[in-house]
Design a protein around this motif. Structure first.
Motif, PDB file in Angstrom:
ATOM      1  N   GLU A  59       0.871  -1.208  -0.003  1.00 27.35           N
ATOM      2  CA  GLU A  59      -0.061   0.028   0.004  1.00 27.35           C
ATOM      3  C   GLU A  59       0.973   1.151  -0.007  1.00 27.35           C
ATOM      4  O   GLU A  59       1.707   1.711   0.995  1.00 27.35           O
ATOM      5  CB  GLU A  59      -0.921   0.042   1.308  1.00 27.35           C
ATOM      6  N   THR A  60       0.770   2.076  -0.984  1.00 25.46           N
ATOM      7  CA  THR A  60       1.312   3.309  -1.206  1.00 25.46           C
ATOM      8  C   THR A  60       2.956   3.367  -1.091  1.00 25.46           C
ATOM      9  O   THR A  60       3.598   4.323  -0.556  1.00 25.46           O
ATOM     10  CB  THR A  60       0.810   4.260  -0.050  1.00 25.46           C
TER      11      THR A  60
ATOM     12  N   SER B 239      -4.347   5.038  -7.553  1.00 22.64           N
ATOM     13  CA  SER B 239      -4.969   5.161  -6.250  1.00 22.64           C
ATOM     14  C   SER B 239      -5.311   3.418  -5.998  1.00 22.64           C
ATOM     15  O   SER B 239      -5.236   2.832  -6.909  1.00 22.64           O
ATOM     16  CB  SER B 239      -6.219   5.972  -6.086  1.00 22.64           C
ATOM     17  N   THR B 240      -5.835   3.342  -4.820  1.00 22.69           N
ATOM     18  CA  THR B 240      -6.184   1.853  -4.289  1.00 22.69           C
ATOM     19  C   THR B 240      -7.281   1.427  -5.431  1.00 22.69           C
ATOM     20  O   THR B 240      -7.300   0.313  -5.787  1.00 22.69           O
ATOM     21  CB  THR B 240      -6.547   1.606  -2.886  1.00 22.69           C
TER      22      THR B 240
ATOM     23  N   ASP C  69       0.406  -1.274  -4.530  1.00 24.28           N
ATOM     24  CA  ASP C  69      -0.708  -0.683  -5.768  1.00 24.28           C
ATOM     25  C   ASP C  69      -0.459   0.661  -6.405  1.00 24.28           C
ATOM     26  O   ASP C  69      -0.906   0.850  -7.410  1.00 24.28           O
ATOM     27  CB  ASP C  69      -1.924  -0.686  -4.886  1.00 24.28           C
ATOM     28  N   HIS C  70       0.371   1.479  -5.600  1.00 31.45           N
ATOM     29  CA  HIS C  70       0.657   2.646  -6.241  1.00 31.45           C
ATOM     30  C   HIS C  70       1.836   3.305  -5.479  1.00 31.45           C
ATOM     31  O   HIS C  70       1.859   2.848  -4.454  1.00 31.45           O
ATOM     32  CB  HIS C  70      -0.708   3.569  -6.694  1.00 31.45           C
TER      33      HIS C  70
END
Ligand SMILES: [Zn+2]
Length: 549
Positions: free
Chosen positions: A245-246, A282-283, A460-461
């Motif tokens: 995540e991120t 974004s997720t 994810d990003h």
């Protein structure tokens, strides 16, 4: 008998039309502070000509807003509608000003999918002040005003006239500045998502009314011919797919970052790919696309919803499990066993309403034991969805022992902190993820007697940390900076996995700077797990290049 109060203050009633015009002025002028600031910073906007352009642009926005509001100029609908727009504009202004985000469709989806805990992370007194000043004070004033509405046939005429005049003036404005306006919008496409409150209205229409965006046909099956074809028989394969995540690629020391953010992974036999681009920023945008067979371009233009990677793995006969330590799987785990760990209260791993990602490992054995035995005998794929580096409260993502870089920014309003402190807090989340991934590898090593094990981690990003004054993520893909779209991807194969799959880490390491993307994920996981199906494309499987080498 009626009582008369001579001295009672009498507010002159205002017509619905007057309120529409006043609201349009406020929403367009005060509600667009961020837009005016950003326009002012553009090289094209300077001198008297720039000022003239900005005035005409503002007039255009006022007219379009008043055209929209004229549709709601009725006794029961006008005040609620204006209040809603004031609130949206207040919140949007804060986020646009503080984080440089824009409000397009995917950002709206993110907002709608945000859970309570994530929202609470973002509360700050600056947010309250912005919302009070831009929305609550004018809303209070609005509700104090007595409003007159004409009998309905006349009010229809009045509203239609207001609508027509508004559009006509807006059209005239466009004509006045058309050349400059067109080139400005072409060169700075993100500007059109910065026009409050029209960006929110537009995103809402895109999501609800405009049919091309809706995919409500039946779910399309894929890989109906999927079968396992591996040579794993006596020790079934077990892959843990960690969905990060991120996390952004450049802050991993494995990828050349100057700070030591991967002390533990550096000791493992891993391959860290350095040039992996994400499917979205974004997720909500990335996660469904990552598990799709379509790839980024086809995914965004798809007409139907399709089954995903997990459906194909399950159809091939494998046990599949999704463990989520975040706000959910965005529909990707709907047809496979899944569990959420974010609200477990395991003392060592959780505090308050948030758990460290390591909590997922504490549940792993128990959750796997619930999976069908005959599937487990074939093999298993477990997805672990991390909380990772979720912002803006990075400091909340790390335990004291991983706060290696100090001082940290501990204000959820990032703009209040020195940039160094923001980066410190963010880098600590990468150190925490490094620990988590090394624990995943440690756990897999412990399964070596019964399973042929491997791990694949991919985020994810990415995230902006103040580069060009942009923070967080979620910019439209076309204009998103590489910080938001270049993600870490790390593989670890046990020696036994290398032997049976004939894919060696040594070979993978020679490929680590190859340009890859989320488009490769679907096919590479199928390839690694030796699934035979017509939907598999070998040229997108990055393990295939190393098979037998
Ligand atoms: Zn995300």
């Amino acid at each position: 008998m009626r009582l008369m109060f001579i001295d009672a203050p009498v507010r002159p009633p205002r017509s619905a039309t007057t309120l529409v015009i006043l609201a349009s002025l406020w929403l367009s002028l005060a509600g667009n502070l961020t837009l005016w600031k950003n326009l002012y910073a553009l090289p094209e906007i300077s001198g008297w000509q720039g000022l003239g352009f900005t005035l005409v642009f503002a007039c255009m926005i006022i007219c379009v807003v008043s055209a929209v509001l004229s549709l709601f100029a009725w006794r029961l609908t006008l005040k609620p509608m204006i209040t809603l727009m004031l609130l949206i504009t207040g919140f949007a202004t804060y986020y646009m000003w503080m984080y440089g985000i824009v409000l397009d469709t995917s950002m709206t989806v993110n907002v709608l999918q945000t859970d309570v805990r994530e929202a609470r992370d973002q509360l700050s007194w600056q947010l309250f002040l912005t919302v009070i000043g831009l929305a609550l004070v004018p809303a209070y004033w609005l509700w104090q005003q007595p409003m007159t509405v004409l009998p309905w046939p006349k009010q229809i005429g009045r509203n239609a006239a207001l609508f027509a005049v508004s559009l006509l003036v807006a059209f005239g404005c466009v004509q006045l500045i058309f050349q400059d306006f067109a080139s400005l919008m072409r060169n700075h496409t993100q500007l059109r998502h910065q026009i409050n409150p029209l960006n929110s209205v537009n995103a809402f229409l895109q999501l609800t009314v405009i049919p091309s965006e809706k995919k409500d046909g039946p779910l399309q099956p894929i890989g109906e011919d999927a079968k396992t074809a591996g040579n794993f028989s006596h020790k079934p394969p077990l892959l843990i797919l960690v969905l990060g995540e991120t996390a952004r690629s450049q802050n991993f020391s494995l990828n050349g970052y100057a700070r030591s953010t991967n002390p533990l992974l550096a000791k493992e036999q891993v391959t860290s790919f350095t040039q992996v681009s994400s499917c979205g920023t974004s997720t909500a945008e990335s996660v469904p696309c990552m598990f799709s067979h379509l790839g980024r371009k086809d995914f965004s233009g798809r007409r139907n919803e399709y089954e995903n990677l997990l459906d194909v793995l399950q159809r091939a006969g494998y046990a599949v499990l999704w463990i989520d330590n975040q706000s959910g799987c965005k529909g990707q785990c709907d047809r496979v066993p899944n569990v959420n760990t974010a609200n477990l209260n395991v003392p060592e791993h959780c505090n308050g309403d948030e758990c460290r990602d390591t909590v997922m490992l504490t549940r792993l054995e128990a959750e796997m034991a619930k999976l069908p035995v005959e599937r487990l005998a074939r093999g298993a794929v477990v997805v672990m969805h991390q909380m990772g580096s979720h912002g803006p409260a990075y400091f909340k993502r790390t335990s004291a022992e991983f706060k290696k870089f100090t001082p940290e920014c501990t204000d959820t309003s990032l703009a209040q902190c020195e940039r160094e402190q923001i980066i410190n807090a963010y880098d600590n989340t990468i150190v925490q993820t490094d620990f988590f991934l090394s624990r995943v590898i440690g756990w897999l090593k412990g399964q070596d007697k019964a399973h042929t094990t491997a791990m694949l981690y991919v985020s994810d990003h990415g995230e902006s940390l103040g580069e060009k004054n942009i923070y967080l993520h979620g910019l439209p893909y076309r204009v998103a900076p590489p910080e938001q779209t270049t993600v870490p991807m790390i593989t670890w194969l046990s020696p036994h996995f290398e032997q049976l799959s004939r894919v060696s880490t040594r070979c993978l390491q020679t490929q680590r700077d190859k340009a890859l993307s989320h488009d490769n994920l679907f096919h590479s996981v199928l390839g690694l797990m030796a699934v035979k199906t017509s939907v598999y494309q070998r040229e997108l499987d990055f393990f295939a290049a190393c098979e037998g080498r």
